[in-house]
Design a protein around this motif. Structure first.
Motif, PDB file in Angstrom:
ATOM      1  N   LEU A   1     -42.501 -27.778 106.369  1.00 61.55           N
ATOM      2  CA  LEU A   1     -41.191 -27.980 105.733  1.00 61.55           C
ATOM      3  C   LEU A   1     -41.024 -27.033 104.563  1.00 61.55           C
ATOM      4  N   ALA A   2     -39.786 -26.550 104.392  1.00 57.31           N
ATOM      5  CA  ALA A   2     -39.470 -25.727 103.225  1.00 57.31           C
ATOM      6  C   ALA A   2     -39.258 -26.626 102.008  1.00 57.31           C
ATOM      7  N   GLN A   3     -39.454 -26.057 100.819  1.00 52.33           N
ATOM      8  CA  GLN A   3     -39.296 -26.842  99.596  1.00 52.33           C
ATOM      9  C   GLN A   3     -37.884 -27.391  99.463  1.00 52.33           C
ATOM     10  N   SER A   4     -36.889 -26.581  99.816  1.00 55.61           N
ATOM     11  CA  SER A   4     -35.491 -27.039  99.710  1.00 55.61           C
ATOM     12  C   SER A   4     -35.223 -28.206 100.649  1.00 55.61           C
ATOM     13  N   ASP A   5     -35.874 -28.202 101.836  1.00 55.00           N
ATOM     14  CA  ASP A   5     -35.693 -29.315 102.771  1.00 55.00           C
ATOM     15  C   ASP A   5     -36.314 -30.589 102.222  1.00 55.00           C
ATOM     16  N   ILE A   6     -37.464 -30.464 101.573  1.00 51.51           N
ATOM     17  CA  ILE A   6     -38.132 -31.644 101.020  1.00 51.51           C
ATOM     18  C   ILE A   6     -37.338 -32.230  99.867  1.00 51.51           C
ATOM     19  N   ILE A   7     -36.797 -31.359  98.991  1.00 46.95           N
ATOM     20  CA  ILE A   7     -36.049 -31.828  97.826  1.00 46.95           C
ATOM     21  C   ILE A   7     -34.770 -32.527  98.243  1.00 46.95           C
ATOM     22  N   SER A   8     -34.073 -31.977  99.237  1.00 51.59           N
ATOM     23  CA  SER A   8     -32.784 -32.535  99.660  1.00 51.59           C
ATOM     24  C   SER A   8     -32.921 -33.479 100.845  1.00 51.59           C
ATOM     25  N   GLU A   9     -34.154 -33.962 101.108  1.00 48.60           N
ATOM     26  CA  GLU A   9     -34.386 -34.804 102.276  1.00 48.60           C
ATOM     27  C   GLU A   9     -33.629 -36.120 102.130  1.00 48.60           C
TER      28      GLU A   9
ATOM     29  N   ALA B   1     -32.427 -24.749  88.416  1.00 51.61           N
ATOM     30  CA  ALA B   1     -31.319 -23.806  88.291  1.00 51.61           C
ATOM     31  C   ALA B   1     -30.700 -23.522  89.652  1.00 51.61           C
ATOM     32  N   ARG B   2     -31.555 -23.389  90.678  1.00 47.18           N
ATOM     33  CA  ARG B   2     -31.018 -23.146  92.023  1.00 47.18           C
ATOM     34  C   ARG B   2     -30.231 -24.350  92.524  1.00 47.18           C
ATOM     35  N   MET B   3     -30.734 -25.548  92.253  1.00 42.32           N
ATOM     36  CA  MET B   3     -30.013 -26.752  92.668  1.00 42.32           C
ATOM     37  C   MET B   3     -28.660 -26.843  91.971  1.00 42.32           C
ATOM     38  N   ILE B   4     -28.623 -26.525  90.658  1.00 40.04           N
ATOM     39  CA  ILE B   4     -27.359 -26.552  89.918  1.00 40.04           C
ATOM     40  C   ILE B   4     -26.391 -25.527  90.490  1.00 40.04           C
ATOM     41  N   SER B   5     -26.913 -24.329  90.804  1.00 46.91           N
ATOM     42  CA  SER B   5     -26.061 -23.280  91.378  1.00 46.91           C
ATOM     43  C   SER B   5     -25.485 -23.717  92.725  1.00 46.91           C
ATOM     44  N   GLU B   6     -26.329 -24.343  93.555  1.00 47.83           N
ATOM     45  CA  GLU B   6     -25.846 -24.812  94.862  1.00 47.83           C
ATOM     46  C   GLU B   6     -24.773 -25.882  94.699  1.00 47.83           C
TER      47      GLU B   6
ATOM     48  N   ASP C   1     -42.491 -22.323 102.827  1.00 44.53           N
ATOM     49  CA  ASP C   1     -42.037 -21.123 102.121  1.00 44.53           C
ATOM     50  C   ASP C   1     -42.956 -20.775 100.940  1.00 44.53           C
ATOM     51  N   LYS C   2     -44.217 -21.238 101.023  1.00 42.32           N
ATOM     52  CA  LYS C   2     -45.263 -20.872 100.063  1.00 42.32           C
ATOM     53  C   LYS C   2     -44.958 -21.329  98.636  1.00 42.32           C
ATOM     54  N   GLN C   3     -44.398 -22.531  98.516  1.00 37.98           N
ATOM     55  CA  GLN C   3     -44.118 -23.118  97.209  1.00 37.98           C
ATOM     56  C   GLN C   3     -45.018 -24.338  97.004  1.00 37.98           C
ATOM     57  N   ASN C   4     -45.572 -24.462  95.798  1.00 32.80           N
ATOM     58  CA  ASN C   4     -46.432 -25.599  95.480  1.00 32.80           C
ATOM     59  C   ASN C   4     -45.591 -26.826  95.115  1.00 32.80           C
ATOM     60  N   MET C   5     -46.053 -27.992  95.594  1.00 34.62           N
ATOM     61  CA  MET C   5     -45.439 -29.256  95.207  1.00 34.62           C
ATOM     62  C   MET C   5     -46.551 -30.275  94.990  1.00 34.62           C
ATOM     63  N   THR C   6     -46.347 -31.147  94.007  1.00 32.75           N
ATOM     64  CA  THR C   6     -47.313 -32.212  93.717  1.00 32.75           C
ATOM     65  C   THR C   6     -46.836 -33.500  94.371  1.00 32.75           C
ATOM     66  N   VAL C   7     -47.702 -34.116  95.172  1.00 32.86           N
ATOM     67  CA  VAL C   7     -47.352 -35.319  95.928  1.00 32.86           C
ATOM     68  C   VAL C   7     -48.138 -36.497  95.373  1.00 32.86           C
TER      69      VAL C   7
ATOM     70  N   ARG D   1     -43.543 -40.060  94.912  1.00 36.24           N
ATOM     71  CA  ARG D   1     -42.803 -39.046  94.154  1.00 36.24           C
ATOM     72  C   ARG D   1     -43.241 -37.649  94.582  1.00 36.24           C
ATOM     73  N   PHE D   2     -42.239 -36.770  94.702  1.00 35.82           N
ATOM     74  CA  PHE D   2     -42.494 -35.341  94.841  1.00 35.82           C
ATOM     75  C   PHE D   2     -42.233 -34.695  93.486  1.00 35.82           C
ATOM     76  N   ASP D   3     -43.219 -34.000  92.959  1.00 34.51           N
ATOM     77  CA  ASP D   3     -43.047 -33.310  91.677  1.00 34.51           C
ATOM     78  C   ASP D   3     -43.106 -31.812  91.880  1.00 34.51           C
TER      79      ASP D   3
END
Length: 293
Positions: A131-139, A186-191, A82-88, A173-175
């Motif tokens: 993978l989408a960023q949300s899938d990686i975070i909640s993996e 904020a999106r995670m808190i909202s969910e 989903d075109k989001q940057n993540m640091t691995v 770590r995923f950053d």
């Protein structure tokens, strides 16, 4: 003089012979590979521990470790689907399995680490791009293990051409980049709040069903109890009337009963502060009190 020269020559020859004998031997440790290099070409490799021979002053020995080595890869950025940057931040466990091929293709541990860095980054970039960023975070843990195994298998298949076996690759770590870190939090808190609200609404709905069922059961019990009490009262009054009918079954008994009831009524009337009563002339009670009966 000749004897002195002869002795010096003999000593030099002995030293040269000893030096040649020492330089003709080399030792291989339990955790080492040894490659014999002659004129920049490897002519022999061995992993057998112990003392070995080579040609003095011509052959040189290159040693490589047998043990599993850890290479800590510097953190790098990847782009999700989903075109989001993540640091691995990750590391690689690897070892040399073919020292001849390793020396011919890479030559040193530092070059091998650079090649592993590139291979691992390319594999991570390719996989994270699916993978989408949300899938990686909640993996979940099981899904993360599948990711690790897929990356390890991919890098190992490419590293085999260098005489290297990749034992394992783990992501420490995923950053999130600072630019969108707060937005993701904020999106995670909202969910999580939405999930909590759903649980609360479901709980309240179930509670209302339970309360309604309990209220229904209580109303049924009260209604049944009232019906039963009315039946008991009716039965009691019926029995009371039957007993009265049996007790006062003659005219004299009836008159006596009426007289006692009239006295009870008079007593109740005179119970207060007011002691004056007014009775009509044809009242049976008045006639009794006046002595007319």
């Amino acid at each position: 003089m000749k004897k002195v020269l002869f002795r010096i020559l003999l000593i030099v020859l002995l030293v040269a012979a000893l030096t040649g004998a020492v330089s003709a031997c080399y030792v291989v440790g339990e955790d080492q590979y040894a490659c014999t290099v002659r004129f920049s070409k490897i002519i022999e490799t061995t992993g057998e521990a112990g003392l070995h021979l080579k040609i003095p002053f011509i052959d040189s020995i290159k040693y490589f470790p047998k043990a599993i080595m850890l290479y800590d890869i510097s953190p790098s950025e990847v782009l999700t689907s989903d075109k989001q940057n993540m640091t691995v931040d990750s590391y690689v466990l690897w070892r040399i399995i073919d020292p001849l091929r390793f020396y011919q293709s890479l030559g040193s541990l530092s070059v091998a680490e650079q090649r592993l860095d590139a291979l691992t980054y390319n594999s991570l970039k390719t996989l994270m791009g699916t993978l989408a960023q949300s899938d990686i975070i909640s993996e979940h843990a099981a899904a993360r293990n599948d990711i690790y195994e897929g990356i390890t298998a991919d890098v190992n298949s490419l590293a085999g051409q260098y005489g290297i076996e990749v034992v394992d690759i783990k992501i420490k770590r995923f950053d999130l980049p600072e630019a969108n870190e707060q937005a993701v939090y904020a999106r995670m808190i909202s969910e999580r709040n939405q999930i909590a609200e759903k649980y609360t609404a479901d709980g309240q709905y179930d509670a209302s069903i339970i309360r309604n069922d309990v209220d229904k059961q209580v109303n049924i019990l009260i209604s049944n109890a009232e019906v039963e009490s009315q039946e008991l009262i009716a039965m009691g009054e019926q029995e009371y009337m039957r007993i009265l009918a049996e007790a006062y079954d003659t005219e004299d008994k009836k008159e006596f009963y009426e007289f006692t009831k009239a006295l009870d009524a008079l007593k109740a009337t005179l119970d207060g502060d007011e002691k004056t009563i007014i009775l009509s002339a044809d009242s049976e009670l008045a006639q009794i009190l006046m002595g007319a009966r």
